[in-house]
Scaffold this motif. Sequence first.
Motif, PDB file in Angstrom:
ATOM      1  N   GLN A 111      73.436  -2.697  73.371  1.00 53.25           N
ATOM      2  CA  GLN A 111      73.674  -1.286  73.687  1.00 53.25           C
ATOM      3  C   GLN A 111      74.763  -0.669  72.803  1.00 53.25           C
ATOM      4  O   GLN A 111      75.163   0.476  73.021  1.00 53.25           O
ATOM      5  CB  GLN A 111      74.007  -1.120  75.169  1.00 53.25           C
ATOM      6  CG  GLN A 111      72.816  -1.443  76.057  1.00 53.25           C
ATOM      7  CD  GLN A 111      73.064  -1.204  77.526  1.00 53.25           C
ATOM      8  OE1 GLN A 111      73.126  -0.065  77.986  1.00 53.25           O
ATOM      9  NE2 GLN A 111      73.194  -2.280  78.285  1.00 53.25           N
ATOM     10  N   ARG A 112      75.202  -1.377  71.781  1.00 55.86           N
ATOM     11  CA  ARG A 112      76.171  -0.844  70.820  1.00 55.86           C
ATOM     12  C   ARG A 112      75.442   0.019  69.791  1.00 55.86           C
ATOM     13  O   ARG A 112      74.814  -0.471  68.869  1.00 55.86           O
ATOM     14  CB  ARG A 112      76.915  -1.992  70.143  1.00 55.86           C
ATOM     15  CG  ARG A 112      77.883  -2.731  71.052  1.00 55.86           C
ATOM     16  CD  ARG A 112      78.515  -3.901  70.323  1.00 55.86           C
ATOM     17  NE  ARG A 112      79.158  -3.504  69.085  1.00 55.86           N
ATOM     18  CZ  ARG A 112      79.628  -4.366  68.179  1.00 55.86           C
ATOM     19  NH1 ARG A 112      79.515  -5.665  68.386  1.00 55.86           N
ATOM     20  NH2 ARG A 112      80.199  -3.930  67.071  1.00 55.86           N
ATOM     21  N   THR A 113      75.544   1.319  69.942  1.00 55.01           N
ATOM     22  CA  THR A 113      74.766   2.238  69.107  1.00 55.01           C
ATOM     23  C   THR A 113      75.124   2.131  67.629  1.00 55.01           C
ATOM     24  O   THR A 113      74.267   2.332  66.762  1.00 55.01           O
ATOM     25  CB  THR A 113      74.963   3.690  69.562  1.00 55.01           C
ATOM     26  OG1 THR A 113      76.368   3.988  69.577  1.00 55.01           O
ATOM     27  CG2 THR A 113      74.391   3.905  70.950  1.00 55.01           C
ATOM     28  N   GLU A 114      76.377   1.808  67.296  1.00 57.99           N
ATOM     29  CA  GLU A 114      76.810   1.861  65.901  1.00 57.99           C
ATOM     30  C   GLU A 114      76.124   0.817  65.021  1.00 57.99           C
ATOM     31  O   GLU A 114      76.134   0.935  63.791  1.00 57.99           O
ATOM     32  CB  GLU A 114      78.331   1.689  65.799  1.00 57.99           C
ATOM     33  CG  GLU A 114      78.879   0.293  66.064  1.00 57.99           C
ATOM     34  CD  GLU A 114      79.115  -0.029  67.522  1.00 57.99           C
ATOM     35  OE1 GLU A 114      79.758  -1.043  67.816  1.00 57.99           O
ATOM     36  OE2 GLU A 114      78.644   0.760  68.387  1.00 57.99           O
ATOM     37  N   TYR A 120      71.705   2.467  65.552  1.00 58.39           N
ATOM     38  CA  TYR A 120      71.329   3.855  65.814  1.00 58.39           C
ATOM     39  C   TYR A 120      71.985   4.801  64.820  1.00 58.39           C
ATOM     40  O   TYR A 120      73.184   4.713  64.552  1.00 58.39           O
ATOM     41  CB  TYR A 120      71.751   4.215  67.245  1.00 58.39           C
ATOM     42  CG  TYR A 120      71.498   5.644  67.647  1.00 58.39           C
ATOM     43  CD1 TYR A 120      70.225   6.065  67.997  1.00 58.39           C
ATOM     44  CD2 TYR A 120      72.537   6.562  67.698  1.00 58.39           C
ATOM     45  CE1 TYR A 120      69.988   7.368  68.382  1.00 58.39           C
ATOM     46  CE2 TYR A 120      72.313   7.870  68.084  1.00 58.39           C
ATOM     47  CZ  TYR A 120      71.029   8.268  68.422  1.00 58.39           C
ATOM     48  OH  TYR A 120      70.807   9.567  68.804  1.00 58.39           O
ATOM     49  N   GLY A 161      72.961   9.740  71.070  1.00 60.64           N
ATOM     50  CA  GLY A 161      73.684   8.595  71.602  1.00 60.64           C
ATOM     51  C   GLY A 161      74.266   8.821  72.981  1.00 60.64           C
ATOM     52  O   GLY A 161      75.251   8.207  73.358  1.00 60.64           O
ATOM     53  N   TYR A 205      67.035   4.919  62.958  1.00 59.68           N
ATOM     54  CA  TYR A 205      67.177   3.584  63.537  1.00 59.68           C
ATOM     55  C   TYR A 205      66.747   2.560  62.496  1.00 59.68           C
ATOM     56  O   TYR A 205      65.784   2.778  61.749  1.00 59.68           O
ATOM     57  CB  TYR A 205      66.283   3.457  64.779  1.00 59.68           C
ATOM     58  CG  TYR A 205      66.254   2.091  65.433  1.00 59.68           C
ATOM     59  CD1 TYR A 205      67.153   1.760  66.445  1.00 59.68           C
ATOM     60  CD2 TYR A 205      65.309   1.138  65.067  1.00 59.68           C
ATOM     61  CE1 TYR A 205      67.114   0.508  67.066  1.00 59.68           C
ATOM     62  CE2 TYR A 205      65.265  -0.113  65.682  1.00 59.68           C
ATOM     63  CZ  TYR A 205      66.170  -0.420  66.681  1.00 59.68           C
ATOM     64  OH  TYR A 205      66.135  -1.655  67.293  1.00 59.68           O
ATOM     65  N   HIS A 235      64.052   0.080  72.026  1.00 56.25           N
ATOM     66  CA  HIS A 235      65.485   0.004  71.797  1.00 56.25           C
ATOM     67  C   HIS A 235      66.032   1.362  71.349  1.00 56.25           C
ATOM     68  O   HIS A 235      67.051   1.848  71.861  1.00 56.25           O
ATOM     69  CB  HIS A 235      65.770  -1.060  70.738  1.00 56.25           C
ATOM     70  CG  HIS A 235      67.206  -1.448  70.617  1.00 56.25           C
ATOM     71  ND1 HIS A 235      67.726  -1.982  69.456  1.00 56.25           N
ATOM     72  CD2 HIS A 235      68.247  -1.384  71.488  1.00 56.25           C
ATOM     73  CE1 HIS A 235      69.002  -2.243  69.637  1.00 56.25           C
ATOM     74  NE2 HIS A 235      69.345  -1.883  70.848  1.00 56.25           N
ATOM     75  N   LEU A 291      68.888   3.724  73.185  1.00 57.87           N
ATOM     76  CA  LEU A 291      70.123   4.049  72.477  1.00 57.87           C
ATOM     77  C   LEU A 291      70.297   5.544  72.283  1.00 57.87           C
ATOM     78  O   LEU A 291      71.426   6.042  72.211  1.00 57.87           O
ATOM     79  CB  LEU A 291      70.158   3.361  71.113  1.00 57.87           C
ATOM     80  CG  LEU A 291      70.234   1.837  71.082  1.00 57.87           C
ATOM     81  CD1 LEU A 291      70.365   1.350  69.641  1.00 57.87           C
ATOM     82  CD2 LEU A 291      71.385   1.312  71.926  1.00 57.87           C
ATOM     83  N   ASP A 292      69.197   6.278  72.202  1.00 56.56           N
ATOM     84  CA  ASP A 292      69.260   7.702  71.902  1.00 56.56           C
ATOM     85  C   ASP A 292      69.901   8.506  73.018  1.00 56.56           C
ATOM     86  O   ASP A 292      70.365   9.620  72.782  1.00 56.56           O
ATOM     87  CB  ASP A 292      67.853   8.244  71.610  1.00 56.56           C
ATOM     88  CG  ASP A 292      67.892   9.604  70.931  1.00 56.56           C
ATOM     89  OD1 ASP A 292      68.697   9.771  69.999  1.00 56.56           O
ATOM     90  OD2 ASP A 292      67.122  10.491  71.331  1.00 56.56           O
ATOM     91  N   ALA A 341      72.345   7.384  76.550  1.00 47.02           N
ATOM     92  CA  ALA A 341      72.809   6.368  77.501  1.00 47.02           C
ATOM     93  C   ALA A 341      72.390   6.691  78.928  1.00 47.02           C
ATOM     94  O   ALA A 341      72.444   5.825  79.806  1.00 47.02           O
ATOM     95  CB  ALA A 341      74.331   6.242  77.421  1.00 47.02           C
TER      96      ALA A 341
END
Length: 326
Positions: A102-105, A108, A113, A141, A263, A267-268, A270
């Motif tokens: 779940q870490r967007t960086e 994503y 986010g 992504y 995924h 991520l887009d 939360a």
Amino acid sequence: MTSSTAALEISSGERGQLPDGRAWQTIAGGYRCQSSGENYFQIEYTPGQETARFILLSGDNQLAELDLWFDWFFSLNATLQTIDIAEEDTVVSRVSRSGFYQRTELWYQGNNGGKFPLQWVVNEQGGRHPLRAEPPKGEVYRRHFHSLGMDFSLRHLDPQEDLERFTDWMNQERVALFWEEEGDAEKQRQFIDSVMQDPHKHPLIACFDDEPFAYFEIYWALEDRIAPYYDCQPFDRGAHMLVGNQRFLGGRFAQAWFNGVSHFMFLDDARTETLVGEPRADNRALLKYINGTFGWKKIKEFDFPHKRAALVMCKRDEFFRSMGGV
């Protein structure tokens, strides 16, 4: 299909590399892995267990170098849920599968986010829903899938770049059977324009190693035709999809792209707790890939005015417990 089928087979004494060239090799009780330069760390793990231990050199802060290793090792071991980071015998940090993915960086590249502020609006049809962020252009992504040795990526559809291939895809017999949108380039241009002008949709081109192979039409379910058929929530998300490049048909690719696009949707935003879909009930090939894959389940069948559909659904918590097993 389940996530456990995607576990990579590693033999004793085997060697390999991450996509960035860093080396690993199997040793007694686990692995010896390169963190950076001449620095190495060890992984202690018994296959089938839920916890592994990454043992760092004492006093050597290598945590920033481990993200690709976390992804690789979670992908390698579908049952693994937690990685303990230790310096000698002391655990200094802990990484869970669910939290890591779940870490967007790391994957994503969109503009939302979950940070787009909540503001309720009423659309032209009288429906009340959250104001949606305008979809970004370009790539949104990217993730490497270790079982394929390939990058999966999603980018915003470009009408100039993609019209010819999109027209070809829509006119393939197997695609037209389910989409019913076959026609010339002008018809496809009008179709693309209608999607791009619809604020609840985000048209995406999917690629393996930057080769386009599929179209995904991501949508907010509350503003979509599916909303009346289940207990729809404000940030539920869904996707219509087609694989146009026939080189990428088949189960091993389907498991990767289905995992990747799911995924991305989580991520887009939360606040998205549920993903949904409504493929035709007779689309056996797609339903075979969906049902039981990374938390996706067929819930029921129901009737749209234009088709008999299957309601498929995926919950955030269940997805991230199994995410990464490819």
